[in-house]
Design an enzyme around this catalytic site. Structure first.
Site, PDB file in Angstrom:
ATOM      1  N   HIS A  53      25.982 -10.258 -64.953  1.00 36.70           N
ATOM      2  CA  HIS A  53      26.659 -11.099 -65.935  1.00 36.70           C
ATOM      3  C   HIS A  53      26.779 -12.528 -65.391  1.00 36.70           C
ATOM      4  CE1 HIS A  53      28.646  -7.674 -68.459  1.00 36.70           C
ATOM      5  NE2 HIS A  53      27.326  -7.634 -68.452  1.00 36.70           N
ATOM      6  N   GLU A  55      29.277 -14.500 -64.837  1.00 36.22           N
ATOM      7  CA  GLU A  55      30.285 -14.722 -63.793  1.00 36.22           C
ATOM      8  C   GLU A  55      29.731 -14.333 -62.424  1.00 36.22           C
ATOM      9  OE1 GLU A  55      30.527 -13.105 -66.628  1.00 36.22           O
ATOM     10  OE2 GLU A  55      32.581 -12.868 -67.326  1.00 36.22           O
ATOM     11  N   ALA A 182       6.680 -23.228 -85.182  1.00 37.23           N
ATOM     12  CA  ALA A 182       6.353 -24.361 -84.314  1.00 37.23           C
ATOM     13  C   ALA A 182       5.642 -25.400 -85.163  1.00 37.23           C
ATOM     14  CB  ALA A 182       5.444 -23.892 -83.179  1.00 37.23           C
ATOM     15  N   ARG A 207      10.105 -11.863 -78.270  1.00 38.69           N
ATOM     16  CA  ARG A 207       9.460 -10.657 -78.833  1.00 38.69           C
ATOM     17  C   ARG A 207       9.798  -9.431 -77.992  1.00 38.69           C
ATOM     18  NH1 ARG A 207       3.353 -12.922 -79.595  1.00 38.69           N
ATOM     19  NH2 ARG A 207       3.662 -14.240 -81.429  1.00 38.69           N
ATOM     20  N   THR A 219      -0.693 -15.454 -92.973  1.00 36.35           N
ATOM     21  CA  THR A 219      -0.763 -15.790 -91.544  1.00 36.35           C
ATOM     22  C   THR A 219      -1.567 -14.740 -90.785  1.00 36.35           C
ATOM     23  OG1 THR A 219       1.447 -16.687 -91.827  1.00 36.35           O
ATOM     24  CG2 THR A 219       0.666 -16.498 -89.569  1.00 36.35           C
ATOM     25  N   ARG A 230       2.640 -10.302 -74.088  1.00 34.00           N
ATOM     26  CA  ARG A 230       1.838 -10.241 -72.852  1.00 34.00           C
ATOM     27  C   ARG A 230       2.187 -11.337 -71.856  1.00 34.00           C
ATOM     28  NH1 ARG A 230      -0.666 -12.050 -77.045  1.00 34.00           N
ATOM     29  NH2 ARG A 230      -1.777 -14.039 -77.011  1.00 34.00           N
TER      30      ARG A 230
HETATM   31  C1  AOF Z   1      30.765 -10.726 -69.391  1.00 34.49           C
HETATM   32  N1  AOF Z   1      29.839 -11.603 -68.909  1.00 34.49           N
HETATM   33  O1  AOF Z   1      27.792 -12.467 -68.889  1.00 34.49           O
HETATM   34  C2  AOF Z   1      28.260 -10.838 -70.500  1.00 34.49           C
HETATM   35  C3  AOF Z   1      29.254  -9.979 -71.040  1.00 34.49           C
HETATM   36  O2  AOF Z   1      26.204  -3.235 -70.191  1.00 34.49           O
HETATM   37  P1  AOF Z   1      26.791  -4.440 -69.523  1.00 34.49           P
HETATM   38  O3  AOF Z   1      27.561  -4.118 -68.283  1.00 34.49           O
HETATM   39  O4  AOF Z   1      25.792  -5.545 -69.324  1.00 34.49           O
HETATM   40  O5  AOF Z   1      27.910  -5.008 -70.530  1.00 34.49           O
HETATM   41  C4  AOF Z   1      27.542  -5.552 -71.757  1.00 34.49           C
HETATM   42  C5  AOF Z   1      28.768  -6.015 -72.523  1.00 34.49           C
HETATM   43  O6  AOF Z   1      29.504  -6.961 -71.743  1.00 34.49           O
HETATM   44  C6  AOF Z   1      28.356  -6.760 -73.800  1.00 34.49           C
HETATM   45  O7  AOF Z   1      28.276  -5.867 -74.881  1.00 34.49           O
HETATM   46  C7  AOF Z   1      29.494  -7.761 -73.963  1.00 34.49           C
HETATM   47  O8  AOF Z   1      30.620  -7.145 -74.563  1.00 34.49           O
HETATM   48  C8  AOF Z   1      29.825  -8.099 -72.518  1.00 34.49           C
HETATM   49  N2  AOF Z   1      28.954  -9.195 -72.097  1.00 34.49           N
HETATM   50  N3  AOF Z   1      30.481  -9.984 -70.482  1.00 34.49           N
HETATM   51  O9  AOF Z   1      31.839 -10.608 -68.811  1.00 34.49           O
HETATM   52  C9  AOF Z   1      28.603 -11.677 -69.417  1.00 34.49           C
HETATM   53  N4  AOF Z   1      26.993 -10.870 -71.004  1.00 34.49           N
HETATM   54 ZN    ZN Z   2      30.990  -8.940 -67.309  1.00 36.64          ZN
END
Ligand code: AOF
Ligand code: ZN
Length: 337
Positions: A53, A55, A182, A207, A219, A230
């Site tokens: 995440h 943090e 684009a 994607r 298209t 890829r």
């Molecule tokens: C945070 N910081 O950068 C994000 C959060 O499966 P996990 O552990 O990756 O948790 C996903 C959930 O955590 C996501 O559904 C959302 O509620 C939260 N995302 N939380 O503290 C982050 N990306």
């Molecule tokens: Zn988190």
């Protein structure tokens, strides 16, 4: 005159936008670590579901700088970084403030809880851009407050943090649809490759996390695309060709991608069976999908030279975020209704 740079929350928001569209099913999140003098010492972003995440990435970099020890940068797995920080922090973060665009998660999902990590590190203040709309992960603010950490909700940032979180908020209830195209500076969209290599890599990365690509019959006939991922060695997703005609030349490469379903339909009904949808369209698709598109992503290449343009009339967009991408400008927008 004293010049001020962007605020730590703005830096966190802008950094997170770099990964907008790439984090499904997770939100794009950014985090700045600010030292006791108010200086930003590190910034982290959540890049991909399953990976650390925001943090954790920000604290990993801050640890390396504050301790003048880069060995932590060799770690990439979230659990390992959490453990390392918890065992070796020596209270170096106590006087730091975290600015994070989303409430730190309370739960252990694919990765361990950020709120518990922040609590263990004894960080005294966290500024949050937006509460977590996902009930499974919400509750980090309470964990922090109960541990004696001061938590502030950055109200002036709410709209900007809300724009950043829109796909994630939408996924809690329904599919999210992005319309991507684009064009050159002169508005033209035909005549071969338009955007930079980096922009094309970005689209392949989108994607990779989409479950459905929607494309118009015209298209398909003119571009004969493959519509795979890829350039990032990514996974393939299903394709819906939106067309009144049902006959297509099956030697067009998109029909020859293993593990993919290709549907040809004159309705967009099927979209409701998917969650993260990418429409790669031209002017006709633009008109046909106006009622179902959540956001527009436009790559503008600094050149001219084609002949076909969007000639749609009277549309006003709001730019949610703009950034550069390998020489192009990349704009995330919403249609003003
Ligand atoms: C945070 N910081 O950068 C994000 C959060 O499966 P996990 O552990 O990756 O948790 C996903 C959930 O955590 C996501 O559904 C959302 O509620 C939260 N995302 N939380 O503290 C982050 N990306
Ligand atoms: Zn988190």
């Amino acid at each position: 005159m004293l010049l001020h740079g962007p605020s730590p929350m703005q830096v966190a928001i802008d950094s997170a936008w770099e990964f907008q569209g790439l984090t499904f099913p997770n939100p794009a999140v950014g985090c700045s670590v600010v030292d006791v003098h108010g200086k930003i010492i590190s910034v982290g972003v959540h890049e991909k579901a399953g990976e650390p995440h925001a943090e954790v990435n920000a604290l990993q970099m801050a640890f390396a700088l504050l301790k003048d020890d880069s060995s932590i940068l060799l770690l990439s797995d979230s659990v390992t970084i959490h453990d390392y920080l918890i065992h070796k922090h020596d209270n170096i973060f106590t006087d730091c403030t975290l600015y994070v665009t989303l409430e730190p998660c309370a739960h252990h999902g694919k990765t361990p809880s950020c709120a518990l990590l922040i609590k263990e590190l004894g960080i005294k203040k966290v500024v949050v851009g937006h509460k977590d709309p996902n009930a499974d992960a919400a509750g980090g603010i309470s964990i922090l407050e109960e541990s004696g950490c001061e938590v502030e909700i950055a109200e002036e940032c709410e709209l900007r943090a809300n724009d950043l979180l829109k796909p994630f908020i939408t996924w809690q209830k329904k599919p999210y649809v992005t319309f991507k195209w684009a064009q050159r500076l002169d508005g033209t969209i035909d005549g071969g490759t338009i955007s930079s290599q980096l922009s094309r890599i970005n689209v392949h990365a989108m994607r990779d996390v989409s479950d459905l690509i929607v494309i118009g019959g015209e298209t398909v006939r003119s571009d004969r695309p493959t519509l795979d991922a890829r350039l990032v060695d990514g996974k393939v997703c299903d394709v819906l060709i939106y067309s009144r005609q049902t006959e297509f030349d099956k030697t067009i490469p998109l029909f020859d991608v293993e593990g993919r379903n290709v549907y040809i339909a004159s309705s967009l009904e099927r979209i409701k069976n998917y969650k993260n949808i990418l429409i790669e369209g031209g002017p006709a698709m633009f008109e046909a999908t106006k009622n179902i598109v959540d956001s527009y992503l436009c790559f503008v290449a600094p050149k001219s030279g084609g002949t076909i343009r969007f000639t749609n009339e009277k549309d006003d967009f709001r730019i949610l975020h703009s950034q550069t991408s390998g020489g192009d400008v990349m704009m995330w927008m919403e249609l003003q209704k």
